[in-house]
Enzyme design. Sequence first.
Site, PDB file in Angstrom:
ATOM      1  N   TYR A 101      64.608  52.229  42.564  1.00  0.00           N
ATOM      2  CA  TYR A 101      63.680  51.458  43.396  1.00  0.00           C
ATOM      3  C   TYR A 101      63.259  50.187  42.668  1.00  0.00           C
ATOM      4  O   TYR A 101      63.246  49.091  43.250  1.00  0.00           O
ATOM      5  CB  TYR A 101      62.446  52.289  43.745  1.00  0.00           C
ATOM      6  CG  TYR A 101      61.379  51.455  44.432  1.00  0.00           C
ATOM      7  CD1 TYR A 101      61.536  51.061  45.758  1.00  0.00           C
ATOM      8  CD2 TYR A 101      60.251  51.018  43.735  1.00  0.00           C
ATOM      9  CE1 TYR A 101      60.584  50.259  46.375  1.00  0.00           C
ATOM     10  CE2 TYR A 101      59.300  50.224  44.343  1.00  0.00           C
ATOM     11  CZ  TYR A 101      59.467  49.846  45.660  1.00  0.00           C
ATOM     12  OH  TYR A 101      58.534  49.035  46.258  1.00  0.00           O
ATOM     13  N   SER A 117      49.865  43.453  42.898  1.00  0.00           N
ATOM     14  CA  SER A 117      50.516  43.581  44.196  1.00  0.00           C
ATOM     15  C   SER A 117      49.602  44.221  45.232  1.00  0.00           C
ATOM     16  O   SER A 117      48.870  45.173  44.937  1.00  0.00           O
ATOM     17  CB  SER A 117      51.785  44.431  44.055  1.00  0.00           C
ATOM     18  OG  SER A 117      52.359  44.707  45.319  1.00  0.00           O
ATOM     19  N   TYR A 167      50.564  39.953  51.450  1.00  0.00           N
ATOM     20  CA  TYR A 167      51.416  39.781  52.624  1.00  0.00           C
ATOM     21  C   TYR A 167      50.487  39.543  53.815  1.00  0.00           C
ATOM     22  O   TYR A 167      49.646  40.406  54.125  1.00  0.00           O
ATOM     23  CB  TYR A 167      52.253  41.037  52.907  1.00  0.00           C
ATOM     24  CG  TYR A 167      53.323  41.349  51.883  1.00  0.00           C
ATOM     25  CD1 TYR A 167      54.528  40.661  51.875  1.00  0.00           C
ATOM     26  CD2 TYR A 167      53.132  42.369  50.945  1.00  0.00           C
ATOM     27  CE1 TYR A 167      55.524  40.973  50.959  1.00  0.00           C
ATOM     28  CE2 TYR A 167      54.122  42.674  50.022  1.00  0.00           C
ATOM     29  CZ  TYR A 167      55.313  41.978  50.034  1.00  0.00           C
ATOM     30  OH  TYR A 167      56.293  42.278  49.117  1.00  0.00           O
ATOM     31  N   THR A 192      53.102  35.973  49.622  1.00  0.00           N
ATOM     32  CA  THR A 192      54.552  36.120  49.655  1.00  0.00           C
ATOM     33  C   THR A 192      55.065  35.647  51.015  1.00  0.00           C
ATOM     34  O   THR A 192      54.647  36.155  52.058  1.00  0.00           O
ATOM     35  CB  THR A 192      54.956  37.578  49.413  1.00  0.00           C
ATOM     36  OG1 THR A 192      54.538  37.959  48.088  1.00  0.00           O
ATOM     37  CG2 THR A 192      56.457  37.765  49.523  1.00  0.00           C
ATOM     38  N   ARG A 232      68.207  47.736  50.912  1.00  0.00           N
ATOM     39  CA  ARG A 232      68.579  48.039  49.536  1.00  0.00           C
ATOM     40  C   ARG A 232      69.349  49.347  49.489  1.00  0.00           C
ATOM     41  O   ARG A 232      68.815  50.419  49.782  1.00  0.00           O
ATOM     42  CB  ARG A 232      67.331  48.105  48.658  1.00  0.00           C
ATOM     43  CG  ARG A 232      66.528  46.808  48.704  1.00  0.00           C
ATOM     44  CD  ARG A 232      65.141  46.947  48.160  1.00  0.00           C
ATOM     45  NE  ARG A 232      64.317  45.822  48.608  1.00  0.00           N
ATOM     46  CZ  ARG A 232      63.019  45.888  48.845  1.00  0.00           C
ATOM     47  NH1 ARG A 232      62.360  47.033  48.666  1.00  0.00           N
ATOM     48  NH2 ARG A 232      62.359  44.827  49.258  1.00  0.00           N
ATOM     49  N   LYS A 261      54.564  32.142  47.350  1.00  0.00           N
ATOM     50  CA  LYS A 261      55.622  32.754  46.540  1.00  0.00           C
ATOM     51  C   LYS A 261      56.845  33.043  47.414  1.00  0.00           C
ATOM     52  O   LYS A 261      56.733  33.745  48.428  1.00  0.00           O
ATOM     53  CB  LYS A 261      55.121  34.060  45.916  1.00  0.00           C
ATOM     54  CG  LYS A 261      56.137  34.756  45.022  1.00  0.00           C
ATOM     55  CD  LYS A 261      55.540  36.007  44.405  1.00  0.00           C
ATOM     56  CE  LYS A 261      56.499  36.661  43.433  1.00  0.00           C
ATOM     57  NZ  LYS A 261      57.695  37.219  44.105  1.00  0.00           N
ATOM     58  N   SER A 264      61.008  31.659  43.888  1.00  0.00           N
ATOM     59  CA  SER A 264      61.283  33.102  43.773  1.00  0.00           C
ATOM     60  C   SER A 264      62.189  33.544  44.902  1.00  0.00           C
ATOM     61  O   SER A 264      62.083  33.050  46.031  1.00  0.00           O
ATOM     62  CB  SER A 264      59.964  33.892  43.825  1.00  0.00           C
ATOM     63  OG  SER A 264      60.200  35.290  43.812  1.00  0.00           O
ATOM     64  N   HIS A 267      62.343  36.953  45.321  1.00  0.00           N
ATOM     65  CA  HIS A 267      61.860  38.338  45.384  1.00  0.00           C
ATOM     66  C   HIS A 267      62.677  39.245  44.451  1.00  0.00           C
ATOM     67  O   HIS A 267      62.908  40.421  44.732  1.00  0.00           O
ATOM     68  CB  HIS A 267      61.946  38.858  46.827  1.00  0.00           C
ATOM     69  CG  HIS A 267      60.814  39.758  47.215  1.00  0.00           C
ATOM     70  ND1 HIS A 267      59.851  39.395  48.118  1.00  0.00           N
ATOM     71  CD2 HIS A 267      60.496  41.017  46.839  1.00  0.00           C
ATOM     72  CE1 HIS A 267      58.998  40.392  48.295  1.00  0.00           C
ATOM     73  NE2 HIS A 267      59.368  41.389  47.516  1.00  0.00           N
TER      74      HIS A 267
END
Length: 371
Positions: A35, A117, A145, A171, A180, A239, A261, A263
């Site tokens: 992860y 975060s 977010y 973000t 992913r 970001k 960035s 991410h």
Amino acid sequence: MTAERSRAAHARDHSSLAALEQRARELLDPAYYDYYAGGAGDEITVADNEQAFRRLALLPRVLRDTSGRSSATTLLGDPSSMPVFVSPTAFHRLAHPDGERATARGVAAAGLIMIASMAGTVAIGEVTAAAREIDREARVWFQLYLQPEPDVTEELVRRAEQAGCTALVVTVDSPVHGRRAREDHHGFRDLPPTMCAENMRNLPGANGSGARPIAMSPDFTWDHLHRLREVTQLPVVLKGILHPEDAQLAVQHGADAIVVSNHGGRQLDRAVATLDALPAIAAAVAGRIPIFLDGGVRRGSDVVLALALGATAVGVGRPVLWGLAVGGDKGVTGVLDTLRSEFEHTLTLCGIAELSELNSGLITARGVVAQ
């Protein structure tokens, strides 16, 4: 020696962050390691972020007095012991029982800024409190977010303000979740029952005291930045900027800083490596606001390269998680102290007496020497 002290000592003994990652991989549940380490698609961008640094070489100067140099700086008015910050990463309790509390203590001990975060497994008020156990002046920024419901976003902002955060880092590269393969392989979808995204508890519209899921939305535009400005006086950092035209728009719409960035390669595979994107963005911004960068920073020499190409400071994400997994707060501090030592050593060998002397004249492509 306790297990925790043994792990911390092991973290300090590693000569590189790559070796530390291998030790963390041995300690972590494979699903949790993947992860943290994994990225979107074929993970091309994950690899490119690091390879971009390796494609460049340094052109050192000699016979220059560097004895009085200091690495200290300020980022949006907040002091930092060097031009490095800790990028936001999620779910730290998967790596260590104290989670973001341990990270905050480790970052504060290094004299750096932590960007906490929104997807933390420790609430933001506890994160800032942990940092200030170590340093009463410790600075924590809050990654956000934007949520589809304005009242939810506003409540998150209020919590960050009440916790004493000194900036918001929004973000902007996540209209949807990245895909992913490593997470799919493990079937990793939810945190263990004893954990949740603590900042999402007790928000407007939630049932009982449960944690709402973090929503992504493709509806957000530059107008939402203006709406955020209406509910807070904190500096706002964007970001996820990779295109120079977006960097110009960020300046025009009043961003206080941007983070170049992708991410960490976790959203759009084949997105440009952040170091490759940096020069064009620096030219577009032309010094009007600070430019931060994250993605692929693994050595102190990487910090020098990024600053020479126009970054104000750089962020590290995954290496901090490896330090956390191996040695808790002391492991985090060890990672940051390693970067500091390498950064200052590289500056000395390059003949850099002041951070302001870093510029593109220090850089060439590998195998190519400027005439």
